[in-house]
Scaffold this active site. Structure first.
Site, PDB file in Angstrom:
ATOM      1  CG  ASN A  59      67.374 101.622 -12.057  1.00 53.01           C
ATOM      2  OD1 ASN A  59      67.143 100.505 -12.522  1.00 53.01           O
ATOM      3  ND2 ASN A  59      68.589 102.179 -12.099  1.00 53.01           N
ATOM      4  CD  GLU A  60      70.066  98.168 -10.813  1.00 53.92           C
ATOM      5  OE1 GLU A  60      71.074  98.715 -10.340  1.00 53.92           O
ATOM      6  OE2 GLU A  60      70.116  97.335 -11.726  1.00 53.92           O
ATOM      7  NE  ARG A  98      72.341  97.290  -5.334  1.00 53.52           N
ATOM      8  CZ  ARG A  98      73.601  97.012  -5.697  1.00 53.52           C
ATOM      9  NH1 ARG A  98      74.625  97.473  -4.991  1.00 53.52           N
ATOM     10  NH2 ARG A  98      73.836  96.286  -6.774  1.00 53.52           N
ATOM     11  CD  GLU A 134      68.600  97.810 -15.562  1.00 52.53           C
ATOM     12  OE1 GLU A 134      69.815  97.611 -15.351  1.00 52.53           O
ATOM     13  OE2 GLU A 134      68.008  98.794 -15.124  1.00 52.53           O
TER      14      GLU A 134
HETATM   15  C1  NAG Z   1      69.752 101.487 -13.209  1.00 57.14           C
HETATM   16  O1  NAG Z   1      70.769 100.692 -12.598  1.00 57.14           O
HETATM   17  C2  NAG Z   1      71.630  99.983 -13.475  1.00 57.14           C
HETATM   18  C3  NAG Z   1      72.666  99.293 -12.666  1.00 57.14           C
HETATM   19  O2  NAG Z   1      73.503 100.213 -12.021  1.00 57.14           O
HETATM   20  C4  NAG Z   1      72.325 100.866 -14.448  1.00 57.14           C
HETATM   21  O3  NAG Z   1      72.961 100.050 -15.429  1.00 57.14           O
HETATM   22  C5  NAG Z   1      71.377 101.783 -15.075  1.00 57.14           C
HETATM   23  O4  NAG Z   1      72.123 102.732 -15.802  1.00 57.14           O
HETATM   24  C6  NAG Z   1      70.590 102.496 -14.017  1.00 57.14           C
HETATM   25  N1  NAG Z   1      69.911 103.540 -14.670  1.00 57.14           N
HETATM   26  C7  NAG Z   1      70.361 104.802 -14.662  1.00 57.14           C
HETATM   27  C8  NAG Z   1      69.932 105.709 -15.776  1.00 57.14           C
HETATM   28  O5  NAG Z   1      71.067 105.238 -13.795  1.00 57.14           O
END
Ligand code: NAG
Ligand code: NAG
Ligand code: NAG
Length: 373
Positions: free
Chosen positions: A194-195, A197, A301
């Site tokens: 997830n994301e 970086r 997202e």
């Molecule tokens: C994945 O990243 C997004 C952006 O920060 C966030 O909204 C989302 O909660 C993240 N997922 C988790 C469970 O941390």
């Protein structure tokens, strides 16, 4: 052309086809790409979906079934769930966790408060024709993520990508999860993180890690799609944040990775200090990059804290308008529902089943999709 060379050409073509990753030669019913579009159940169409990070952490099967019933009957096809739940201290019994990280011996929890909860989500999704994106680690500290690996194995979040103890355990975890669902039609795609970086790093760090990790997943599972799960930073269109590569992400370069089947991007104007109207160009610029690469883009997202319908509708429309021009689908953040324990988590962005926001962003959107090419 002489017939002998036509024969030679034909055999080269069939050899080439045999060498293509099997995700491009779909098993019946499985999710695959078709050029810049997705195909599921042997139908190529624009797809809508949503996110639920919490569904695999629920302890009630009835709650899991009810959420997936609501999602599937709403016409949403893809659900992105958290395939990780890392801890550095084992929680008390009753709390779900998937992996304990420690330099003196990590442990993958395959028990009833572990991956068996994810098993149930996969089984339930399979029955309802919902396809899941399952990711393996978080960039952020929620549910452990890269920061938990750093706690266990040392280094920094930036060195996580090349830390051999961290990467060895990450791969062990991937292999444990992939093995459970390698034959399931409910998997839309495996997702690296997830994301991800790597602030201030060369874009080669994430590129090299994504190249080798996706090749590793392909070696375990030749048939399901694989994606990165990044926010889509680093692409032509503008020179301001987040178009540049300061987070170590080069969207265009990463799209060229052989074992990544499609591109992902996110959209959170308020977190990036840009206006909500920024979204439309952000969608168009990604679609153009995906069209050029010949792979679908998934807006996986997007969210805003207030005025969900007014703000997000134009983003959805911009994406749907590009259904044959690089956009494969979109998935809002995040699904909300009523559980046996009360309402599911509300981070401000939540769109609750049955609400007027859901009518706008799910009901009306699904209807519009059915008219789309
Ligand atoms: C994945 O990243 C997004 C952006 O920060 C966030 O909204 C989302 O909660 C993240 N997922 C988790 C469970 O941390
Ligand atoms: C791929 O898309 C083309 C149209 O662009 C369509 O003719 C074909 O049937 C699709 N293939 C699959 C497997 O859906
Ligand atoms: C998946 O299918 C293969 C081939 O049929 C089989 O060998 C393997 O045991 C199956 N894996 C699971 C987890 O069911």
């Amino acid at each position: 052309m002489k017939s002998a060379s036509i024969l030679a050409l034909l055999s080269l073509v069939s050899l080439g086809m045999a060498l293509l990753p099997a995700s491009h030669a779909a098993k019946p019913g499985w999710a695959t790409t078709n050029g810049t579009r997705f195909s599921i159940d042997s139908q190529t169409a624009y797809l809508a979906g949503t996110n639920s990070y919490w569904i695999g952490f629920l302890t009630s099967n009835t709650d899991v079934d009810s959420v997936l019933d609501h999602i599937s009957t709403s016409g949403l096809k893809i659900l992105r769930v958290w395939g990780f739940n890392d801890v550095t201290n084992k929680p008390s019994s009753g709390t779900v966790w998937f992996q304990y990280l420690s330099s003196s011996g990590s442990q993958i929890n395959t028990g009833s408060n572990g991956l068996q909860r994810l098993d149930y989500v996969v089984q339930s999704a399979e029955k309802r024709g919902v396809k899941l994106i399952i990711n393996f680690v978080n960039n952020w500290g929620d549910y452990g993520g890269m920061p938990a690996y750093v706690t266990a194995f040392g280094g920094t979040k930036e060195s996580w990508y090349t830390n051999s103890a961290a990467q060895t355990q990450y791969r062990k975890y991937i292999s444990a999860v992939v093995a459970r669902y390698v034959n399931s039609s409910a998997i839309f795609a495996w997702e690296l993180a997830n994301e991800s970086r790597c602030n201030g790093c060369s874009t080669d760090v994430i590129y090299n890690w994504a190249t080798s990790t996706s090749a590793y997943i392909r070696s375990l599972d030749p048939s399901h799609m694989i994606t990165l799960g990044d926010e889509g930073f680093g692409l032509p269109g503008a020179t301001s944040y987040p178009y540049q590569t300061s987070e170590g992400v080069d969207f265009v370069k990463n799209l060229g990775i052989k074992d990544l089947d499609f591109g992902t991007f996110h959209l959170y104007p308020s977190s990036w200090s840009v206006s909500n109207s920024f979204g439309t160009a952000w969608v168009k610029d990604h679609a153009a990059a995906c069209k050029k690469a010949g792979k679908p883009c998934l807006l996986e997202e997007y969210g805003v804290a207030t005025d969900h319908c007014t703000v997000e509708k134009p983003w959805q429309q911009a994406s749907l308008d590009l259904a044959t021009q690089g956009m494969g689908g979109d998935m809002f953040w995040q699904w909300g529902d009523k559980l046996s324990t009360g309402q599911s988590p509300n981070d401000g962005n939540t769109v609750y089943y049955g609400s007027s926001d859901a009518q706008c962003l799910v009901g009306d959107h699904v209807k519009a999709m059915k008219q789309a090419p």
